[in-house]
Design a protein around this motif. Sequence first.
Motif, mmCIF file in Angstrom:
data_model
loop_
_atom_site.group_PDB
_atom_site.id
_atom_site.type_symbol
_atom_site.label_atom_id
_atom_site.label_comp_id
_atom_site.label_asym_id
_atom_site.label_seq_id
_atom_site.Cartn_x
_atom_site.Cartn_y
_atom_site.Cartn_z
ATOM 1 N N GLY A 45 44.029 19.827 54.271
ATOM 2 C CA GLY A 45 44.758 20.896 54.937
ATOM 3 C C GLY A 45 46.101 21.171 54.274
ATOM 4 N N ILE A 46 46.784 20.113 53.857
ATOM 5 C CA ILE A 46 48.082 20.264 53.194
ATOM 6 C C ILE A 46 47.917 20.915 51.824
ATOM 7 N N ILE A 47 46.951 20.436 51.047
ATOM 8 C CA ILE A 47 46.719 20.980 49.701
ATOM 9 C C ILE A 47 46.322 22.450 49.775
ATOM 10 N N ALA A 48 45.410 22.754 50.691
ATOM 11 C CA ALA A 48 44.940 24.141 50.821
ATOM 12 C C ALA A 48 46.055 25.065 51.275
ATOM 13 N N PHE B 182 49.178 20.287 75.783
ATOM 14 C CA PHE B 182 49.664 19.982 74.432
ATOM 15 C C PHE B 182 49.784 21.232 73.561
ATOM 16 N N ASN B 183 48.698 22.010 73.486
ATOM 17 C CA ASN B 183 48.676 23.244 72.681
ATOM 18 C C ASN B 183 49.064 22.982 71.227
ATOM 19 N N TYR B 184 48.486 21.928 70.630
ATOM 20 C CA TYR B 184 48.795 21.551 69.255
ATOM 21 C C TYR B 184 48.042 22.435 68.267
ATOM 22 N N ASP B 185 48.655 22.643 67.095
ATOM 23 C CA ASP B 185 47.961 23.347 66.033
ATOM 24 C C ASP B 185 47.178 22.332 65.199
ATOM 25 N N THR B 186 46.479 22.824 64.175
ATOM 26 C CA THR B 186 45.611 21.968 63.373
ATOM 27 C C THR B 186 46.390 20.846 62.687
ATOM 28 N N PHE B 187 47.584 21.183 62.183
ATOM 29 C CA PHE B 187 48.387 20.183 61.490
ATOM 30 C C PHE B 187 48.819 19.064 62.435
ATOM 31 N N GLN B 188 49.228 19.416 63.640
ATOM 32 C CA GLN B 188 49.658 18.420 64.612
ATOM 33 C C GLN B 188 48.493 17.524 65.039
ATOM 34 N N ILE B 189 47.319 18.121 65.197
ATOM 35 C CA ILE B 189 46.130 17.336 65.535
ATOM 36 C C ILE B 189 45.800 16.375 64.392
ATOM 37 N N GLY B 190 45.994 16.850 63.157
ATOM 38 C CA GLY B 190 45.759 15.998 62.003
ATOM 39 C C GLY B 190 46.692 14.797 61.978
ATOM 40 N N GLN C 76 36.237 20.216 56.308
ATOM 41 C CA GLN C 76 36.372 20.381 57.752
ATOM 42 C C GLN C 76 37.644 21.113 58.188
ATOM 43 N N PRO C 77 38.823 20.800 57.639
ATOM 44 C CA PRO C 77 40.018 21.552 58.056
ATOM 45 C C PRO C 77 40.134 22.922 57.381
ATOM 46 N N LEU C 78 39.239 23.221 56.449
ATOM 47 C CA LEU C 78 39.379 24.430 55.623
ATOM 48 C C LEU C 78 38.455 25.567 56.035
ATOM 49 N N LEU C 79 37.645 25.344 57.067
ATOM 50 C CA LEU C 79 36.563 26.282 57.363
ATOM 51 C C LEU C 79 37.065 27.695 57.623
ATOM 52 N N VAL C 80 38.144 27.821 58.386
ATOM 53 C CA VAL C 80 38.657 29.156 58.698
ATOM 54 C C VAL C 80 39.155 29.833 57.423
ATOM 55 N N GLN C 81 39.896 29.109 56.580
ATOM 56 C CA GLN C 81 40.413 29.684 55.336
ATOM 57 C C GLN C 81 39.274 30.088 54.400
ATOM 58 N N ILE C 82 38.243 29.262 54.324
ATOM 59 C CA ILE C 82 37.096 29.574 53.465
ATOM 60 C C ILE C 82 36.383 30.834 53.955
ATOM 61 N N MET C 83 36.141 30.894 55.252
ATOM 62 C CA MET C 83 35.431 32.053 55.811
ATOM 63 C C MET C 83 36.246 33.334 55.656
ATOM 64 N N PHE D 291 32.775 6.602 69.449
ATOM 65 C CA PHE D 291 33.783 7.029 68.480
ATOM 66 C C PHE D 291 33.739 8.543 68.267
ATOM 67 N N ASN D 292 32.543 9.082 68.077
ATOM 68 C CA ASN D 292 32.422 10.521 67.822
ATOM 69 C C ASN D 292 32.686 11.352 69.066
ATOM 70 N N ILE D 293 32.264 10.873 70.215
ATOM 71 C CA ILE D 293 32.563 11.577 71.459
ATOM 72 C C ILE D 293 34.068 11.670 71.668
ATOM 73 N N PHE D 294 34.758 10.551 71.444
ATOM 74 C CA PHE D 294 36.207 10.531 71.655
ATOM 75 C C PHE D 294 36.925 11.479 70.702
ATOM 76 N N TRP D 295 36.670 11.352 69.384
ATOM 77 C CA TRP D 295 37.442 12.119 68.406
ATOM 78 C C TRP D 295 37.106 13.604 68.427
ATOM 79 N N THR D 296 35.853 13.935 68.687
ATOM 80 C CA THR D 296 35.496 15.357 68.784
ATOM 81 C C THR D 296 36.159 15.994 69.992
ATOM 82 N N SER D 297 36.116 15.307 71.131
ATOM 83 C CA SER D 297 36.704 15.842 72.360
ATOM 84 C C SER D 297 38.226 15.840 72.309
ATOM 85 N N LEU D 298 38.800 14.912 71.541
ATOM 86 C CA LEU D 298 40.251 14.861 71.430
ATOM 87 C C LEU D 298 40.809 16.146 70.825
ATOM 88 N N THR D 299 40.063 16.733 69.906
ATOM 89 C CA THR D 299 40.475 18.024 69.331
ATOM 90 C C THR D 299 40.557 19.090 70.419
#
Length: 400
Positions: free
Chosen positions: A155-158, A245-253, A31-38, A229-237
């Motif tokens: 995300g950290i490992i990648a 906020f303007n957080y990046d992926t790492f901060q959201i993680g 999930q956190p790797l999709l952009v790097q993979i593509m 649970f899924n509505i909250f966490w998906t929308s929180l992103t």
Amino acid sequence: MNNETVKMTKFLAVLFAICSGLAIGNLYWAQPLLVQIMNGFGLPAANGGLLVTATQIGYAIGILLIVPLGDFVQRKRLISIVMILSVIALISCALSPSFIILSLSLFSMGLVTISGQIILPLAGDLSKEEERGHIVGIVSSGITTGILFSRFASGIIAGVWGWRSVYLIAAALNLIMVLIIIYVLPKIPRKNKLKSYKKLLFSVFTTFKRHDTLPNILLHSGLIFGLVFNIFWTSLTFLLSGSPFNYDTFQIGLVSLAGLTAAAFGLGIGKLQDKGLSVPALGGFIIISFITMICGFIFYDSIVAIVIIAAILSVAVQGISVLTQTRLFNLSNEERSRLNTVFVVNNFIFGAVGNALASFLWSLGGWTYVMMAASLISLIALIVWLFSRSSFNEIDAQGF
């Protein structure tokens, strides 16, 4: 170990928790790797969603076709086989030369990374009735930790070694775990004799006829775990990636790590079931879910408030999940794997609807609409609890 009578110990419960966490974590590495993979394959980032879809479809099929076998076959062998196949699939993901091969590898990995859903009912089988809730809570906490850890760690490992290294490390961890399982877990006698695989699958769909309270159990879990649970966490992103906020992926993680509080509290939540307090506790957790969504509606612009809300909601959702799953396992000693199949598929369907609703509601009215819908769903869950608690109490009085 070669004894036929297996006793559930804290060590075995923790081992089951780690094993289950690794298995479920395999679903979330990407999930956190999709952009790097593509980018690596020279394809649009939007195509990355297909990788998640392929994994989820494989997992759903594996749950439906393989997990029910836990009621009939030798479970140490079944767990070992699917874990070894998971290692092979993870290596295939790491070495995939193209997007198509990676999609097929992720589908195959989803299909066989279902050992956690075989282990969980096994933990219920091996537990004494008076401690089943506690044991299920420990294993369930391992699953929760696996979901959160895999998203954060990948995300950290990648970022250091690239996305392929994530799957190689995951393969190594799963290989170590299967070797430990083979060495530590004794041979456990099968519960039933498998006469027909077709009849086995059919019996999954007829569990509703045999257990009148099953729909209410599934509805509690589906509404809160699947939808809220899924509505909250998906929308929180969406919320955290935009203004103010303007957080990046790492901060959201990092914010998502607030969910680890659920894993910590989950270790003791099951004891509420063991003490006969599951019905009022279930209602209490639903009320907490409702209150947190109201607070989310009010304090949407404070990151401190958001983190606290996320942590408390995660505890409430974990409580509902542990209590409903323990109650589910108490319905029958002979078909826990099939009941768990129904439970997981139910959550999968509600979760898919929850993710879709999050995107739809966000496009209509942003965070305000999302929190209003989540509050309404929590209220509906509370109404369901009010009307079903009498039947639950009757079953508890009969000692299941």
